[in-house]
Scaffold this motif. Structure first.
Motif, PDB file in Angstrom:
ATOM      1  N   LYS A 208     -21.465  54.186  41.413  1.00 24.14           N
ATOM      2  CA  LYS A 208     -20.326  54.036  42.547  1.00 24.14           C
ATOM      3  C   LYS A 208     -21.073  54.022  43.972  1.00 24.14           C
ATOM      4  O   LYS A 208     -21.769  54.522  43.857  1.00 24.14           O
ATOM      5  CB  LYS A 208     -19.049  54.633  42.824  1.00 24.14           C
ATOM      6  CG  LYS A 208     -18.093  54.660  41.490  1.00 24.14           C
ATOM      7  CD  LYS A 208     -17.264  55.641  41.725  1.00 24.14           C
ATOM      8  CE  LYS A 208     -16.450  56.132  40.079  1.00 24.14           C
ATOM      9  NZ  LYS A 208     -15.295  54.774  40.267  1.00 24.14           N
ATOM     10  N   LYS A 209     -20.351  52.745  44.783  1.00 21.82           N
ATOM     11  CA  LYS A 209     -20.510  52.655  45.717  1.00 21.82           C
ATOM     12  C   LYS A 209     -19.856  52.767  47.643  1.00 21.82           C
ATOM     13  O   LYS A 209     -18.365  52.010  46.710  1.00 21.82           O
ATOM     14  CB  LYS A 209     -21.931  51.396  46.121  1.00 21.82           C
ATOM     15  CG  LYS A 209     -23.206  51.474  45.641  1.00 21.82           C
ATOM     16  CD  LYS A 209     -23.870  49.936  45.078  1.00 21.82           C
ATOM     17  CE  LYS A 209     -25.229  50.520  44.824  1.00 21.82           C
ATOM     18  NZ  LYS A 209     -25.532  48.992  45.044  1.00 21.82           N
ATOM     19  N   ASP A 210     -20.271  52.984  48.374  1.00 16.51           N
ATOM     20  CA  ASP A 210     -18.764  53.078  48.840  1.00 16.51           C
ATOM     21  C   ASP A 210     -18.300  51.504  49.341  1.00 16.51           C
ATOM     22  O   ASP A 210     -19.297  50.754  49.368  1.00 16.51           O
ATOM     23  CB  ASP A 210     -19.265  53.482  50.518  1.00 16.51           C
ATOM     24  CG  ASP A 210     -19.710  55.233  50.440  1.00 16.51           C
ATOM     25  OD1 ASP A 210     -18.981  55.806  49.509  1.00 16.51           O
ATOM     26  OD2 ASP A 210     -20.561  55.706  51.317  1.00 16.51           O
ATOM     27  N   GLY A 211     -17.595  50.671  49.517  1.00 16.26           N
ATOM     28  CA  GLY A 211     -16.461  49.991  49.638  1.00 16.26           C
ATOM     29  C   GLY A 211     -16.494  48.869  48.469  1.00 16.26           C
ATOM     30  O   GLY A 211     -15.754  48.334  49.052  1.00 16.26           O
ATOM     31  N   ASP A 212     -16.459  49.681  47.222  1.00 20.92           N
ATOM     32  CA  ASP A 212     -16.395  49.314  46.182  1.00 20.92           C
ATOM     33  C   ASP A 212     -14.863  48.639  45.944  1.00 20.92           C
ATOM     34  O   ASP A 212     -14.675  47.332  45.351  1.00 20.92           O
ATOM     35  CB  ASP A 212     -16.993  49.570  45.072  1.00 20.92           C
ATOM     36  CG  ASP A 212     -17.830  49.803  44.440  1.00 20.92           C
ATOM     37  OD1 ASP A 212     -19.428  49.135  44.926  1.00 20.92           O
ATOM     38  OD2 ASP A 212     -18.638  50.600  44.091  1.00 20.92           O
ATOM     39  N   ARG A 213     -14.822  49.190  46.176  1.00 15.60           N
ATOM     40  CA  ARG A 213     -12.850  49.471  45.876  1.00 15.60           C
ATOM     41  C   ARG A 213     -12.286  47.614  47.184  1.00 15.60           C
ATOM     42  O   ARG A 213     -11.701  47.227  46.442  1.00 15.60           O
ATOM     43  CB  ARG A 213     -11.362  50.878  46.178  1.00 15.60           C
ATOM     44  CG  ARG A 213     -10.088  50.199  46.205  1.00 15.60           C
ATOM     45  CD  ARG A 213      -9.380  51.608  45.809  1.00 15.60           C
ATOM     46  NE  ARG A 213      -8.049  50.734  45.132  1.00 15.60           N
ATOM     47  CZ  ARG A 213      -7.758  51.151  43.825  1.00 15.60           C
ATOM     48  NH1 ARG A 213      -8.492  51.010  42.941  1.00 15.60           N
ATOM     49  NH2 ARG A 213      -6.372  50.530  44.025  1.00 15.60           N
TER      50      ARG A 213
ATOM     51  N   GLY B 295     -13.966  49.928  41.655  1.00 16.27           N
ATOM     52  CA  GLY B 295     -13.145  49.801  42.493  1.00 16.27           C
ATOM     53  C   GLY B 295     -11.404  49.471  41.349  1.00 16.27           C
ATOM     54  O   GLY B 295     -10.877  49.908  42.580  1.00 16.27           O
ATOM     55  N   SER B 296     -11.680  49.641  40.428  1.00 14.17           N
ATOM     56  CA  SER B 296     -10.391  49.517  39.738  1.00 14.17           C
ATOM     57  C   SER B 296      -9.685  50.647  39.212  1.00 14.17           C
ATOM     58  O   SER B 296     -10.715  52.129  39.418  1.00 14.17           O
ATOM     59  CB  SER B 296     -11.093  48.558  38.076  1.00 14.17           C
ATOM     60  OG  SER B 296     -11.421  49.727  37.428  1.00 14.17           O
ATOM     61  N   ASP B 297      -8.673  51.341  38.404  1.00 19.23           N
ATOM     62  CA  ASP B 297      -7.877  52.291  38.322  1.00 19.23           C
ATOM     63  C   ASP B 297      -8.028  52.521  37.361  1.00 19.23           C
ATOM     64  O   ASP B 297      -7.922  53.822  36.605  1.00 19.23           O
ATOM     65  CB  ASP B 297      -7.210  51.941  38.414  1.00 19.23           C
ATOM     66  CG  ASP B 297      -6.409  52.109  40.475  1.00 19.23           C
ATOM     67  OD1 ASP B 297      -6.483  52.711  41.216  1.00 19.23           O
ATOM     68  OD2 ASP B 297      -5.589  51.540  40.498  1.00 19.23           O
ATOM     69  N   LEU B 298      -8.365  51.618  35.756  1.00 19.69           N
ATOM     70  CA  LEU B 298      -8.467  51.864  34.245  1.00 19.69           C
ATOM     71  C   LEU B 298      -9.397  50.316  33.615  1.00 19.69           C
ATOM     72  O   LEU B 298      -9.382  49.541  34.343  1.00 19.69           O
ATOM     73  CB  LEU B 298      -6.969  52.149  34.138  1.00 19.69           C
ATOM     74  CG  LEU B 298      -7.033  52.382  32.777  1.00 19.69           C
ATOM     75  CD1 LEU B 298      -8.061  53.601  31.809  1.00 19.69           C
ATOM     76  CD2 LEU B 298      -5.124  51.778  31.887  1.00 19.69           C
TER      77      LEU B 298
END
Length: 333
Positions: A143-148, A234-237
């Motif tokens: 993960k990286k900052d700003g992905d979502r 960035g997704s939830d599932l």
């Protein structure tokens, strides 16, 4: 010891799981300090083949005639060929015969899981079959900052809605029909399916599913690896409704990204425990029920336990395993 990774068919498979497997082998061999080449004109001792096209099989014959050892990597089975393209079920028995012919070119056969080995043992190949995962690049899938923010902006998703993703070709086997049905049942969530396939190659029901007009259903097609990394992050599932796999590299990617995951409860994944490392569903109703519970925090996140399963299949470990297999093969009389 020098290994040739047969590369001539790479452009044909680069967007598939087999293409990713070749990418992983290249990095794994680098990490294990194995001398290798992608140029078939170089000198080499062992030829490692991942594809089953006629050109690949002919090259195996040539390499064997030149006194080289052959490692044939069995990524495909009759079982995972079925329920894919038009007429695939009718062609499947012929395809199995071809696989048997191709895989027997190997001095040793590799396959990603115990499940796929069990299937191949039923083919009576008369060759030693070893299990070697396709592995996962833990250095990349992070993960990286700003992905979502980037993920939602790139695909025009509603920031007020949680999101569900899946990855695969437009084929029945990958579970695309259930994914579209879930999007219909759960309009409160955004659904994004990554991957594509020429619709002329698929049955009418798949065409209709892909052309379904829903505001919450998106098909971006094939995307770059970093865009896919952003999507996992960035997704939830992540839902993997596949009906059949020999491993499923995309599942390893999701595990490595510490994504909440819901998969179909099929035999190949019996080593993953429902409710401990991952969540499972058997029916469309179960997928709907568990998706809601995961997204609404009615079930605990299993991200950390899932990541441990990805760690077991790091490319560093895969490289060491391949190096050992190559050395043992050369030491045979």
């Amino acid at each position: 010891m020098k290994v040739l990774i047969y590369f001539d068919d790479y452009d044909t498979v680069k967007e598939s799981g087999v293409g990713k497997a070749i990418d992983h082998q290249i990095k794994a061999l680098k990490l294990a300090d194995v001398d290798f080449s992608l140029d078939k004109n170089d000198e080499y001792d062992i030829c490692h083949i991942n594809t089953v096209f006629p050109k690949s099989v002919l090259f195996a014959d040539k390499a064997k005639k030149d006194g080289k050892k052959i490692v044939y990597h069995a990524h495909s089975t009759k079982e995972d060929f079925k329920n894919s393209f038009k007429f695939s079920n009718q062609i499947a028995p012929i395809f199995k015969n071809w696989l048997v012919y191709a895989y027997r070119k190997g001095d040793i056969i590799l396959t990603p899981t115990d499940y796929s080995r069990k299937i191949l043992e039923g083919y009576k190949l008369d060759r030693e079959i070893k299990v070697v995962s396709n592995g996962i690049d833990l250095d990349f899938w992070k993960k990286k900052d700003g992905d979502r923010e980037n993920f939602y902006k790139k695909y025009g998703l509603d920031k007020n809605k949680k999101s569900i993703i899946s990855v695969g070709l437009f084929i029945y086997r990958k579970g695309i029909l259930d994914f579209v049905e879930l999007a219909k049942r759960l309009p409160q969530y955004e659904f994004v399916w990554f991957g594509e396939l020429n619709l002329n190659l698929v049955p009418e029901n798949i065409k209709r599913a892909v052309k379904t007009d829903l505001k919450n259903l998106h098909f971006p097609g094939y995307v770059k690896q970093d865009d896919l990394r952003q999507a996992y992050s960035g997704s939830d599932l992540y839902i993997f409704p596949t009906h059949e796999e020999t491993e499923g590299i995309v599942l390893l990617e999701a595990l490595a990204m510490k994504t909440d995951i819901l998969i179909r409860d099929i035999e190949i994944y019996e080593n993953l425990i429902d409710g401990k490392e991952i969540y499972k569903a058997k029916t469309i109703d179960e997928f709907e029920e568990k998706s809601i519970k995961i997204l609404e925090d009615q079930l605990p996140s299993l991200k950390e336990e899932g990541y441990k399963k990805a760690e077991e299949k790091s490319l560093k470990k895969i490289g060491i395993r391949l190096k050992e297999i190559y050395k043992n093969l050369l030491e045979r009389e």
